[in-house]
Design a protein around this motif. Structure first.
Motif, PDB file in Angstrom:
ATOM      1  N   THR A 121       0.833  -1.203   0.000  1.00 50.72           N
ATOM      2  CA  THR A 121       0.000   0.000   0.000  1.00 50.72           C
ATOM      3  C   THR A 121       0.873   1.261   0.000  1.00 50.72           C
ATOM      4  OG1 THR A 121      -1.626  -1.290   1.213  1.00 50.72           O
ATOM      5  CG2 THR A 121      -1.950   1.095   1.164  1.00 50.72           C
ATOM      6  N   ASP A 144      -8.066  -4.441  -1.432  1.00 49.61           N
ATOM      7  CA  ASP A 144      -7.907  -5.170  -0.162  1.00 49.61           C
ATOM      8  C   ASP A 144      -9.197  -4.981   0.621  1.00 49.61           C
ATOM      9  OD1 ASP A 144      -7.314  -6.372   2.194  1.00 49.61           O
ATOM     10  OD2 ASP A 144      -5.441  -5.288   2.585  1.00 49.61           O
ATOM     11  N   ARG A 147      -8.553  -7.151   4.812  1.00 51.69           N
ATOM     12  CA  ARG A 147      -7.971  -6.800   6.120  1.00 51.69           C
ATOM     13  C   ARG A 147      -8.672  -5.579   6.705  1.00 51.69           C
ATOM     14  NH1 ARG A 147      -4.359  -3.205   7.765  1.00 51.69           N
ATOM     15  NH2 ARG A 147      -3.439  -2.752   5.728  1.00 51.69           N
ATOM     16  N   GLN A 153      -6.698   2.951   5.359  1.00 51.07           N
ATOM     17  CA  GLN A 153      -5.267   3.235   5.167  1.00 51.07           C
ATOM     18  C   GLN A 153      -5.004   3.817   3.776  1.00 51.07           C
ATOM     19  OE1 GLN A 153      -2.795  -0.273   5.304  1.00 51.07           O
ATOM     20  NE2 GLN A 153      -0.891   0.898   5.208  1.00 51.07           N
ATOM     21  N   ASP A 196      -4.466  -2.037  -5.245  1.00 49.08           N
ATOM     22  CA  ASP A 196      -3.973  -2.546  -3.954  1.00 49.08           C
ATOM     23  C   ASP A 196      -4.653  -3.891  -3.701  1.00 49.08           C
ATOM     24  OD1 ASP A 196      -2.593  -2.506  -1.563  1.00 49.08           O
ATOM     25  OD2 ASP A 196      -4.140  -1.394  -0.478  1.00 49.08           O
TER      26      ASP A 196
HETATM   27 MG   LIG Z   1      -1.807  -2.982   2.326  1.00 44.92          MG
END
Ligand SMILES: [Mg+2]
Ligand SMILES: Nc1nc2c(ncn2[C@@H]2O[C@H](COP(=O)(O)OP(=O)(O)OP(=O)(O)O)[C@@H](O)[C@H]2O)c(=O)[nH]1
Length: 303
Positions: A121, A144, A147, A153, A196
């Motif tokens: 990332t 993603d 997670r 993020q 990502d």
């Molecule tokens: Mg990541």
């Protein structure tokens, strides 16, 4: 950077060039050197190739005539490592790819893969910053969806860099996020889609299946493996497995700013036969340095 690597090479050259080399003591020195190289995170098979090359070059007449010359030894050593670096075609220029795609009014699609916590990332954010500096626009695909916290993020990086993030809810189909991001890029004439993905182990069949689905849907221009130089020899193992399961077109190796041994850079090229594109050299957006094998060799063997 790569101080330990440099020291070990210098050591070997000094030892060899101050001795009268016989087949026996060359074997002896090579054995010690091989242990050093493995300790520097160079994969065992690559170490064997390096040693084999050195041994051949020192064989027969050449050995007695030249062995004591320091530059001769250094050149052999340099060639043995250069040979591995050259086994990867150095044929990828990200800026050129973006320009070619732009000329066709299409986005370049870069998919990032690797196990968790290696810097995917962060590297995406750095690459977007790099592209921006070179006047190319990007959109992020938040694939993603696995997670907890991953979307927040990358959103933060997107906000910092003023880049659009295409995202869906957690646990939804990651491939459809990639699809939407490409759709968005095409509609808005954005130059690059940076995808990502969730960190995954090769043993996690579901995640590998998901990754293959993202690849089928997005048809990436490049599949970029992200590994950390801090993880040493395991970076080699990870790269080998991802290359085998999904294919790797090039790598980004992170944490080059940490106290690394550096051999993993050689190992990842050895295993994928594909170039390293960039080194991650810190936590800021501009801590991404294009990797040039020639510069790397010059760094290891200063004139
Ligand atoms: Mg990541
Ligand atoms: N010092 C240093 N830290 C880095 C570098 N690249 C990434 N990091 C840090 O490494 C940590 C993990 O990076 P991420 O980008 O979240 O890794 P990831 O591969 O996306 O991890 P997952 O999302 O869990 O799969 C973060 O704290 C980053 O700031 C680098 O080149 N140098």
């Amino acid at each position: 950077m790569f101080e330990k690597f440099k020291d070990s090479l210098k050591n070997f050259v000094n030892k060899i060039s101050t001795k009268t080399i016989t087949a026996e003591n060359l074997d002896n020195q090579l054995d010690k050197f091989k242990t050093d190289l493995v300790g520097l995170d160079i994969a065992y098979n690559a170490v064997e190739d390096i040693a084999e090359y050195i041994k051949e070059e020192f064989s027969g007449e050449k050995m007695s005539r030249f062995a004591r010359k320091k530059t001769y030894t250094q050149n052999i050593l340099r060639d043995s490592i250069e040979k591995i670096l050259k086994s990867a075609e150095n044929d990828i220029n990200i800026l050129k790819i973006c320009q070619e795609k732009k000329d066709q009014d299409l986005p370049a699609i870069f998919l990032f893969l690797g196990i968790n916590g290696q810097g995917k990332t962060t590297s995406i954010a750095k690459l977007a910053y790099y592209l921006k500096k070179h006047k190319f626009t990007s959109v992020f695909a938040g694939c993603d969806t696995f997670r907890a916290g991953a979307i927040e993020q990358i959103q933060k990086h997107a906000d910092n860099l003023n880049i659009k993030l295409i995202k869906h809810e957690y646990k939804t189909d990651a491939a459809s996020v990639a699809f939407d991001a490409i759709d968005h890029a095409e509609a808005k004439h954005i130059n690059a889609v940076l995808i990502d993905t969730a960190g995954r182990m090769e043993t996690n069949q579901n995640l590998i299946r998901e990754l293959n689905k993202i690849i089928r849907v997005s048809e990436p221009t490049l599949k970029i493996f992200v590994g950390s130089l801090l993880s040493g020899n395991t970076a080699y193992e990870q790269a080998s497995v991802f290359n085998e399961k999904v294919g790797v077109d090039g790598s980004i190796l992170t944490m080059a700013d940490a106290d690394i041994k550096g051999g993993a850079a050689v190992s990842v090229i050895y295993s994928t036969k594909r170039p390293i594109l960039f080194l991650g050299t810190g936590q800021s957006y501009d801590d991404l340095e294009p990797f040039d094998p020639k510069d790397f060799i010059d760094l290891l063997f200063p004139k």
